[in-house]
Design a protein around this motif. Structure first.
Motif, short mmCIF file in Angstrom:
data_model
loop_
_atom_site.label_atom_id
_atom_site.label_comp_id
_atom_site.label_asym_id
_atom_site.label_seq_id
_atom_site.Cartn_x
_atom_site.Cartn_y
_atom_site.Cartn_z
N ARG A 354 0.83 -1.21 0.00
CA ARG A 354 0.00 0.00 0.00
C ARG A 354 0.86 1.25 0.00
N GLU A 355 1.97 1.23 0.75
CA GLU A 355 2.84 2.40 0.81
C GLU A 355 3.49 2.68 -0.54
N VAL A 356 3.84 1.63 -1.27
CA VAL A 356 4.53 1.80 -2.56
C VAL A 356 3.56 2.08 -3.70
N THR A 357 2.41 1.42 -3.71
CA THR A 357 1.50 1.51 -4.86
C THR A 357 0.34 2.48 -4.64
N GLY A 358 0.12 2.89 -3.41
CA GLY A 358 -1.04 3.73 -3.13
C GLY A 358 -2.29 2.90 -2.90
N GLU A 359 -3.39 3.56 -2.72
CA GLU A 359 -4.63 2.87 -2.37
C GLU A 359 -5.29 2.17 -3.55
N ASN A 360 -5.18 2.75 -4.75
CA ASN A 360 -6.04 2.32 -5.85
C ASN A 360 -5.31 1.72 -7.05
N HIS A 361 -4.06 1.32 -6.88
CA HIS A 361 -3.31 0.75 -8.01
C HIS A 361 -2.79 -0.64 -7.64
N GLU A 362 -2.84 -1.54 -8.63
CA GLU A 362 -2.30 -2.87 -8.37
C GLU A 362 -0.77 -2.83 -8.39
N VAL A 363 -0.17 -3.90 -7.94
CA VAL A 363 1.28 -4.04 -8.02
C VAL A 363 1.65 -4.19 -9.49
N SER A 364 2.54 -3.33 -9.97
CA SER A 364 2.94 -3.38 -11.37
C SER A 364 4.23 -4.18 -11.53
N GLU A 365 4.52 -4.55 -12.78
CA GLU A 365 5.76 -5.25 -13.02
C GLU A 365 6.97 -4.37 -12.72
N GLU A 366 6.83 -3.07 -12.94
CA GLU A 366 7.94 -2.16 -12.64
C GLU A 366 8.22 -2.13 -11.15
N LYS A 488 -2.84 -7.49 -2.31
CA LYS A 488 -3.40 -6.14 -2.48
C LYS A 488 -4.91 -6.19 -2.69
N GLN A 489 -5.38 -7.21 -3.38
CA GLN A 489 -6.81 -7.30 -3.70
C GLN A 489 -7.64 -7.88 -2.55
N PHE A 490 -7.09 -8.86 -1.82
CA PHE A 490 -7.88 -9.58 -0.82
C PHE A 490 -7.15 -9.67 0.52
N GLU A 491 -7.93 -9.72 1.56
CA GLU A 491 -7.43 -10.16 2.86
C GLU A 491 -7.68 -11.67 2.95
N TRP A 492 -6.66 -12.41 3.37
CA TRP A 492 -6.71 -13.86 3.38
C TRP A 492 -6.75 -14.38 4.81
N LYS A 493 -7.77 -15.22 5.08
CA LYS A 493 -7.92 -15.81 6.42
C LYS A 493 -8.17 -17.31 6.30
N ALA A 494 -7.97 -18.00 7.42
CA ALA A 494 -8.24 -19.44 7.46
C ALA A 494 -9.72 -19.69 7.19
N ALA A 495 -10.01 -20.80 6.52
CA ALA A 495 -11.40 -21.15 6.22
C ALA A 495 -12.21 -21.29 7.49
N VAL A 496 -11.60 -21.91 8.50
CA VAL A 496 -12.23 -22.04 9.82
C VAL A 496 -11.28 -21.37 10.81
N GLU A 497 -11.77 -20.38 11.49
CA GLU A 497 -10.91 -19.53 12.32
C GLU A 497 -10.11 -20.33 13.35
N SER A 498 -10.69 -21.36 13.90
CA SER A 498 -10.04 -22.12 14.96
C SER A 498 -9.07 -23.18 14.44
N GLU A 499 -9.02 -23.38 13.12
CA GLU A 499 -8.18 -24.42 12.54
C GLU A 499 -6.98 -23.82 11.83
N GLU A 500 -5.81 -24.41 12.06
CA GLU A 500 -4.59 -23.96 11.41
C GLU A 500 -4.43 -24.66 10.06
N VAL A 501 -3.87 -23.94 9.10
CA VAL A 501 -3.64 -24.53 7.78
C VAL A 501 -2.69 -25.72 7.90
N ASP A 502 -3.06 -26.84 7.29
CA ASP A 502 -2.27 -28.08 7.35
C ASP A 502 -1.18 -28.02 6.28
N LEU A 503 0.09 -28.11 6.70
CA LEU A 503 1.21 -28.03 5.76
C LEU A 503 1.78 -29.40 5.39
N THR A 504 1.00 -30.46 5.57
CA THR A 504 1.45 -31.80 5.19
C THR A 504 1.72 -31.84 3.69
#
Length: 532
Positions: A354-366, A488-504
């Motif tokens: 957000r600091e580099v791209t601002g509020e309304n621009h996606e991350v660019s290749e540059e 930048k587009q989404f906030e990502w959370k666990a599908a079930v708040e009480s369950e940790e993502v399984d890294l098997t």
């Protein structure tokens, strides 16, 4: 039926081995060193002729990995596992990997002569990954790196990547809307990468059906590839025992040609129709593609030159798409899984973006190419260190007898490298199994890490030395660009708040999550939508 025949074959050979063992020499190959001392092969488990190959016939590389860790503890950083007449040598130390791949790189730059299935799929080693170290390999690799993977041409695909980003975000939004914000991401990641790699390969934005057909075929083939190792041992017999598997492979190869050959012919016709124009003028009118570069390749043969035939081009396209789709999609999934598991890292990354791209621009290749997002790069590097898509690189072959750590590596022996273990070395990395992107920032043990391995090897997710992956720069660009925009587009959370993502982990073509990432995504309210 195949299993029954396999059982009879195994029992027969075990009986044969029981009676032959007393007459077979089990002495280890030795050679006099310059000082007169006898050199022996690296240590390892006992090899029993006939029986050992049968016992390993149906084991996958993923089943072998825990056993290799045991051998590392018992025998040290260099050990040998004999499955056929020549040993398979394993190097499980980053310093010794540097010795083999960099200092003795020319000696160990060749590839093994693979089994009949892989020879058929590669058109008798007419692709970059399996070609012998020599003029053909140099020509094919140079064509790729100076062509579609040249930095100037990579930049010309910027709009194509933005188009694919729009496709990816649209699919994620649609799936989230249909399921209360929940998404299973891997399929969307794979589809996005196929859209991009097909375009880079053939120079055209194909319709959904055409891309879907190619994706389905390639994915089915990749799932089949690990099973084809059975043809490496006693191929005359295993082609009969596993004839159904062999026939499936033949059918998939035919399907590849059905899908790829019309695209090759169309591009060949387009090149002929514009053949009188200057190259730069052509590229302004249409996207330069991998096909375009291969149409100009002339292979040295019998004192002359020849064009690549259609089958060889199909093999090269399959290699290009396989190398650039599943590996990148796998790395994307692992990285996003850790961002879901650790909201602190995700928030720190979002704040930088957000600091580099601002509020309304996606991350660019540059933003990526100019290194404006150091924490994003650190997140990518930590993901590759902790979860390299492949835990082993393709085997190398000793072109001549060599010495490593006081052991003889005989000519023709396969040499393998435990890639994942090198990135988890406790002597080099603090708490190596933890996900800590900060280790790649200023002052961290990974600051300025050399992914090429030319100075030293700390991690080698792309291999190292002469056979290093030629698509490394492209892969890093894709990972930074897509991860940055997903955060930048989404906030990502666990599908079930009480369950940790399984890294098997689980082995497919790459080492993937056994339980694919399922996350809850919420659009960032200030972010404008990237359009397809």
């Amino acid at each position: 039926m195949d299993d029954f025949v396999f059982l009879l074959l195994t029992l027969s050979l075990c009986v044969a081995a029981r009676f032959l063992l007393p007459f077979l020499s089990t002495s280890r190959r030795r050679k006099q060193s310059a000082g007169g001392d006898a050199l022996s092969l690296p240590p390892g488990p006992t090899y029993i002729p006939l029986l050992t190959p049968i016992l390993w016939l149906r084991r996958s590389a993923f089943e072998v990995e825990p056993y290799l860790r045991l051998l590392r503890r018992n025998h040290g950083p260099v050990f040998a596992l004999r499955i056929t007449s020549l040993p398979a040598v394993f190097v499980a130390d980053r310093r010794l990997a540097y010795e083999v791949l960099i200092r003795q790189g020319a000696v160990f730059a060749d590839r093994p002569s693979t089994n009949p299935a892989n020879r058929l799929l590669s058109s008798d080693h007419h692709n970059i990954s399996s070609a012998s170290y020599g003029p053909k390999w140099r020509l094919l690799r140079r064509n790729l790196t100076s062509g579609v993977l040249h930095s100037a041409r990579i930049r010309r695909f910027a709009e194509s990547r933005r188009w694919v980003l729009g496709i990816l975000l649209q699919r994620l939004r649609a799936r989230a809307d249909a399921d209360g914000g929940l998404v299973v991401v891997m399929e969307s990641f794979q589809h996005a990468m196929f859209c991009l790699l097909v375009l880079m390969c053939f120079g055209e934005k194909l319709d959904e059906k055409a891309i879907g057909d190619i994706e389905s075929m390639q994915r089915n083939l990749l799932k089949l590839v690990p099973k084809l190792n059975v043809f490496a041992i006693f191929p005359q017999i295993t082609k009969i025992v596993f004839r159904n598997l062999w026939n499936r492979m033949i059918g998939m190869r035919r399907r590849q040609e059905e899908l790829f050959l019309p695209l090759i012919q169309a591009r060949r016709g387009l090149n002929r129709s514009t053949g009188q124009k200057e190259e730069e003028e052509e590229e302004e009118e249409r996207a330069y593609s991998y096909v375009d570069s291969l149409l100009g390749v002339r292979l040295p043969e019998d004192g002359g030159e020849r064009e690549l035939d259609d089958s060889e081009m199909v093999s090269l396209f399959s290699e290009f798409m396989s190398a650039g789709t599943d590996t990148t999609a796998t790395a994307l999934q692992w990285i996003m899984a850790h961002l879901v598991r650790d909201p602190r890292v995700q928030q720190k990354l979002f704040d930088e973006i957000r600091e580099v791209t601002g509020e309304n621009h996606e991350v660019s290749e540059e933003d990526v190419l100019q290194n404006r997002l150091p924490y994003l790069k650190a997140v990518i590097l930590e993901g590759l260190r902790r979860h390299p898509p492949g835990h082993f690189v393709l085997p190398h072959i000793a072109a001549e007898d060599a010495v490593l750590e006081g052991h003889l590596i005989p000519k023709g022996a396969a040499v393998n490298f435990t890639v994942a273990e090198m990135g988890w070395d406790e002597e080099e990395w603090t708490a190596p199994m933890e996900f800590r992107p900060e280790r790649f920032l200023a002052g961290g043990e990974g600051e300025g890490v050399d992914l090429t391995g030319s100075r030293e090897i700390k991690m080698m997710p792309f291999g190292a030395g002469r056979r290093i992956c030629p698509g490394m720069a492209l892969a890093l660009l894709h990972l930074e660009y897509f991860v940055g925009n997903l955060v930048k587009q989404f906030e990502w959370k666990a599908a079930v708040e009480s369950e940790e993502v399984d890294l098997t982990e689980m082995l497919e073509f790459t080492v993937v999550m056994k339980h694919p990432l399922r996350a809850r995504i919420t659009p960032r309210s200030t972010m404008q939508t990237v359009r397809v």
